[in-house]
Design a protein around this motif. Structure first.
Motif, PDB file in Angstrom:
ATOM      1  N   GLU A  78       0.849  -1.181   0.000  1.00  0.00           N
ATOM      2  CA  GLU A  78       0.000   0.000   0.000  1.00  0.00           C
ATOM      3  C   GLU A  78       0.887   1.234   0.000  1.00  0.00           C
ATOM      4  OE1 GLU A  78      -2.753   1.628   3.403  1.00  0.00           O
ATOM      5  OE2 GLU A  78      -3.638  -0.017   2.270  1.00  0.00           O
ATOM      6  N   ARG A  79       0.507   2.223  -0.775  1.00  0.00           N
ATOM      7  CA  ARG A  79       1.283   3.459  -0.869  1.00  0.00           C
ATOM      8  C   ARG A  79       0.549   4.579  -0.149  1.00  0.00           C
ATOM      9  NH1 ARG A  79       1.502   4.223  -7.055  1.00  0.00           N
ATOM     10  NH2 ARG A  79      -0.611   3.575  -6.708  1.00  0.00           N
ATOM     11  N   SER A  80       1.305   5.507   0.345  1.00  0.00           N
ATOM     12  CA  SER A  80       0.749   6.744   0.884  1.00  0.00           C
ATOM     13  C   SER A  80       1.378   7.887   0.121  1.00  0.00           C
ATOM     14  CB  SER A  80       1.066   6.885   2.375  1.00  0.00           C
ATOM     15  OG  SER A  80       0.420   5.880   3.095  1.00  0.00           O
ATOM     16  N   ILE A  81       0.720   9.009   0.172  1.00  0.00           N
ATOM     17  CA  ILE A  81       1.213  10.175  -0.537  1.00  0.00           C
ATOM     18  C   ILE A  81       1.233  11.336   0.435  1.00  0.00           C
ATOM     19  CG2 ILE A  81       0.680  11.783  -2.410  1.00  0.00           C
ATOM     20  CD1 ILE A  81      -0.349   9.400  -3.965  1.00  0.00           C
ATOM     21  N   LEU A  82       2.260  12.139   0.375  1.00  0.00           N
ATOM     22  CA  LEU A  82       2.426  13.265   1.283  1.00  0.00           C
ATOM     23  C   LEU A  82       2.529  14.544   0.477  1.00  0.00           C
ATOM     24  CD1 LEU A  82       3.086  14.395   4.127  1.00  0.00           C
ATOM     25  CD2 LEU A  82       5.473  13.913   3.621  1.00  0.00           C
ATOM     26  N   LEU A  83       1.688  15.508   0.833  1.00  0.00           N
ATOM     27  CA  LEU A  83       1.812  16.852   0.263  1.00  0.00           C
ATOM     28  C   LEU A  83       2.392  17.740   1.366  1.00  0.00           C
ATOM     29  CD1 LEU A  83      -1.741  17.238  -1.335  1.00  0.00           C
ATOM     30  CD2 LEU A  83       0.336  16.473  -2.461  1.00  0.00           C
ATOM     31  N   ASN A  84       3.483  18.415   1.112  1.00  0.00           N
ATOM     32  CA  ASN A  84       4.092  19.275   2.125  1.00  0.00           C
ATOM     33  C   ASN A  84       3.618  20.706   1.983  1.00  0.00           C
ATOM     34  OD1 ASN A  84       5.798  17.457   3.499  1.00  0.00           O
ATOM     35  ND2 ASN A  84       7.117  17.419   1.708  1.00  0.00           N
ATOM     36  N   THR A  85       3.260  21.328   3.106  1.00  0.00           N
ATOM     37  CA  THR A  85       2.884  22.734   3.146  1.00  0.00           C
ATOM     38  C   THR A  85       3.518  23.367   4.370  1.00  0.00           C
ATOM     39  OG1 THR A  85       0.822  22.147   4.249  1.00  0.00           O
ATOM     40  CG2 THR A  85       0.709  22.401   1.878  1.00  0.00           C
ATOM     41  N   PRO A  86       3.540  24.698   4.500  1.00  0.00           N
ATOM     42  CA  PRO A  86       4.446  25.342   5.447  1.00  0.00           C
ATOM     43  C   PRO A  86       4.015  25.619   6.890  1.00  0.00           C
ATOM     44  CG  PRO A  86       3.529  26.951   3.980  1.00  0.00           C
ATOM     45  CD  PRO A  86       3.020  25.624   3.529  1.00  0.00           C
ATOM     46  N   THR A  87       2.998  25.049   7.467  1.00  0.00           N
ATOM     47  CA  THR A  87       2.697  25.371   8.867  1.00  0.00           C
ATOM     48  C   THR A  87       2.711  24.152   9.768  1.00  0.00           C
ATOM     49  OG1 THR A  87       0.339  25.259   8.560  1.00  0.00           O
ATOM     50  CG2 THR A  87       1.331  27.415   8.265  1.00  0.00           C
ATOM     51  N   LEU A  88       2.058  24.208  10.942  1.00  0.00           N
ATOM     52  CA  LEU A  88       2.298  23.232  11.993  1.00  0.00           C
ATOM     53  C   LEU A  88       1.345  22.045  12.087  1.00  0.00           C
ATOM     54  CD1 LEU A  88       3.168  25.768  14.819  1.00  0.00           C
ATOM     55  CD2 LEU A  88       4.729  24.454  13.383  1.00  0.00           C
ATOM     56  N   THR A  89       0.149  22.109  11.605  1.00  0.00           N
ATOM     57  CA  THR A  89      -0.791  21.008  11.792  1.00  0.00           C
ATOM     58  C   THR A  89      -0.818  20.112  10.571  1.00  0.00           C
ATOM     59  OG1 THR A  89      -2.607  22.324  10.942  1.00  0.00           O
ATOM     60  CG2 THR A  89      -2.260  22.395  13.312  1.00  0.00           C
ATOM     61  N   GLY A  90      -1.327  18.899  10.741  1.00  0.00           N
ATOM     62  CA  GLY A  90      -1.398  17.958   9.633  1.00  0.00           C
ATOM     63  C   GLY A  90      -2.809  17.439   9.445  1.00  0.00           C
ATOM     64  N   VAL A  91      -3.046  16.870   8.271  1.00  0.00           N
ATOM     65  CA  VAL A  91      -4.329  16.281   7.924  1.00  0.00           C
ATOM     66  C   VAL A  91      -4.051  14.921   7.294  1.00  0.00           C
ATOM     67  CG1 VAL A  91      -6.384  16.489   6.477  1.00  0.00           C
ATOM     68  CG2 VAL A  91      -5.388  18.533   7.504  1.00  0.00           C
ATOM     69  N   CYS A  92      -4.834  13.909   7.673  1.00  0.00           N
ATOM     70  CA  CYS A  92      -4.718  12.590   7.063  1.00  0.00           C
ATOM     71  C   CYS A  92      -6.057  12.222   6.435  1.00  0.00           C
ATOM     72  CB  CYS A  92      -4.319  11.551   8.093  1.00  0.00           C
ATOM     73  SG  CYS A  92      -4.120   9.921   7.362  1.00  0.00           S
ATOM     74  N   LEU A  93      -6.049  11.909   5.135  1.00  0.00           N
ATOM     75  CA  LEU A  93      -7.246  11.461   4.441  1.00  0.00           C
ATOM     76  C   LEU A  93      -7.161   9.946   4.338  1.00  0.00           C
ATOM     77  CD1 LEU A  93      -7.341  14.066   1.525  1.00  0.00           C
ATOM     78  CD2 LEU A  93      -8.166  14.298   3.864  1.00  0.00           C
ATOM     79  N   GLY A  94      -8.017   9.250   5.107  1.00  0.00           N
ATOM     80  CA  GLY A  94      -7.969   7.795   5.162  1.00  0.00           C
ATOM     81  C   GLY A  94      -9.213   7.158   4.575  1.00  0.00           C
ATOM     82  N   LEU A  95      -9.087   5.909   4.166  1.00  0.00           N
ATOM     83  CA  LEU A  95     -10.212   5.203   3.557  1.00  0.00           C
ATOM     84  C   LEU A  95     -11.091   4.499   4.582  1.00  0.00           C
ATOM     85  CD1 LEU A  95      -8.502   3.740   0.388  1.00  0.00           C
ATOM     86  CD2 LEU A  95     -10.019   5.718   0.572  1.00  0.00           C
ATOM     87  N   GLY A  96     -10.830   4.674   5.821  1.00  0.00           N
ATOM     88  CA  GLY A  96     -11.640   4.074   6.877  1.00  0.00           C
ATOM     89  C   GLY A  96     -11.577   4.934   8.109  1.00  0.00           C
ATOM     90  N   PRO A  97     -12.123   4.438   9.203  1.00  0.00           N
ATOM     91  CA  PRO A  97     -12.070   5.215  10.441  1.00  0.00           C
ATOM     92  C   PRO A  97     -10.637   5.349  10.953  1.00  0.00           C
ATOM     93  CG  PRO A  97     -13.045   3.057  10.829  1.00  0.00           C
ATOM     94  CD  PRO A  97     -12.816   3.180   9.354  1.00  0.00           C
ATOM     95  N   ARG A  98     -10.434   6.311  11.810  1.00  0.00           N
ATOM     96  CA  ARG A  98      -9.120   6.540  12.413  1.00  0.00           C
ATOM     97  C   ARG A  98      -8.649   5.244  13.075  1.00  0.00           C
ATOM     98  NH1 ARG A  98      -7.785  11.559  16.263  1.00  0.00           N
ATOM     99  NH2 ARG A  98      -6.544  12.182  14.512  1.00  0.00           N
ATOM    100  N   PRO A  99      -7.437   4.782  12.769  1.00  0.00           N
ATOM    101  CA  PRO A  99      -6.949   3.533  13.362  1.00  0.00           C
ATOM    102  C   PRO A  99      -6.793   3.638  14.879  1.00  0.00           C
ATOM    103  CG  PRO A  99      -5.558   4.220  11.523  1.00  0.00           C
ATOM    104  CD  PRO A  99      -6.496   5.347  11.815  1.00  0.00           C
ATOM    105  N   GLN A 100      -7.040   2.533  15.561  1.00  0.00           N
ATOM    106  CA  GLN A 100      -6.798   2.479  17.012  1.00  0.00           C
ATOM    107  C   GLN A 100      -5.335   2.791  17.246  1.00  0.00           C
ATOM    108  OE1 GLN A 100     -10.290   0.382  18.928  1.00  0.00           O
ATOM    109  NE2 GLN A 100      -8.383   0.171  19.841  1.00  0.00           N
ATOM    110  N   GLY A 101      -5.055   3.553  18.258  1.00  0.00           N
ATOM    111  CA  GLY A 101      -3.683   3.879  18.576  1.00  0.00           C
ATOM    112  C   GLY A 101      -3.082   4.984  17.723  1.00  0.00           C
ATOM    113  N   TRP A 102      -3.904   5.649  16.899  1.00  0.00           N
ATOM    114  CA  TRP A 102      -3.399   6.754  16.089  1.00  0.00           C
ATOM    115  C   TRP A 102      -2.854   7.811  17.025  1.00  0.00           C
ATOM    116  CZ3 TRP A 102      -2.321   7.973  11.175  1.00  0.00           C
ATOM    117  CH2 TRP A 102      -2.246   9.320  10.812  1.00  0.00           C
ATOM    118  N   ALA A 103      -1.558   8.006  17.005  1.00  0.00           N
ATOM    119  CA  ALA A 103      -0.926   8.901  17.971  1.00  0.00           C
ATOM    120  C   ALA A 103      -0.684  10.295  17.420  1.00  0.00           C
ATOM    121  CB  ALA A 103       0.399   8.293  18.431  1.00  0.00           C
TER     122      ALA A 103
END
Length: 86
Positions: free
Chosen positions: A1-26
């Motif tokens: 499985e591949r993931s793709i990262l788009l870099n932008t210049p500030t402090l927070t991140g966003v994850c677009l996932g195909l299912g619910p947030r995984p258990q233990g997502w830290a």
């Protein structure tokens, strides 16, 4: 499985996932559960790109969408805008 990262210049991140947030997502990144239908996915995907233009998250992680003809427009946009990380 591949993931793709788009870099932008500030402090927070966003994850677009195909299912619910995984258990233990830290991560402190915001998790967005993406629709599994290509048309609905595209609407949320482009809305999230507009959000990123406004909010400038430090990174956007995108779980690879399915392959195939219905997904080609999304893959085209990802290929033009992203840096593969896996």
């Amino acid at each position: 499985e591949r993931s793709i990262l788009l870099n932008t210049p500030t402090l927070t991140g966003v994850c677009l996932g195909l299912g619910p947030r995984p258990q233990g997502w830290a991560s402190s990144a915001t998790w967005v559960e993406m629709p599994l239908a290509p048309e609905a996915y595209a609407k949320v995907f482009y809305a999230m790109l507009r959000f990123a233009d406004e909010q400038l998250p430090s990174s956007i992680w995108i779980e690879s969408p399915p392959e195939g003809e219905p997904w080609e427009a999304i893959w085209d946009r990802l290929r033009r805008a992203a840096k593969p990380v896996l």
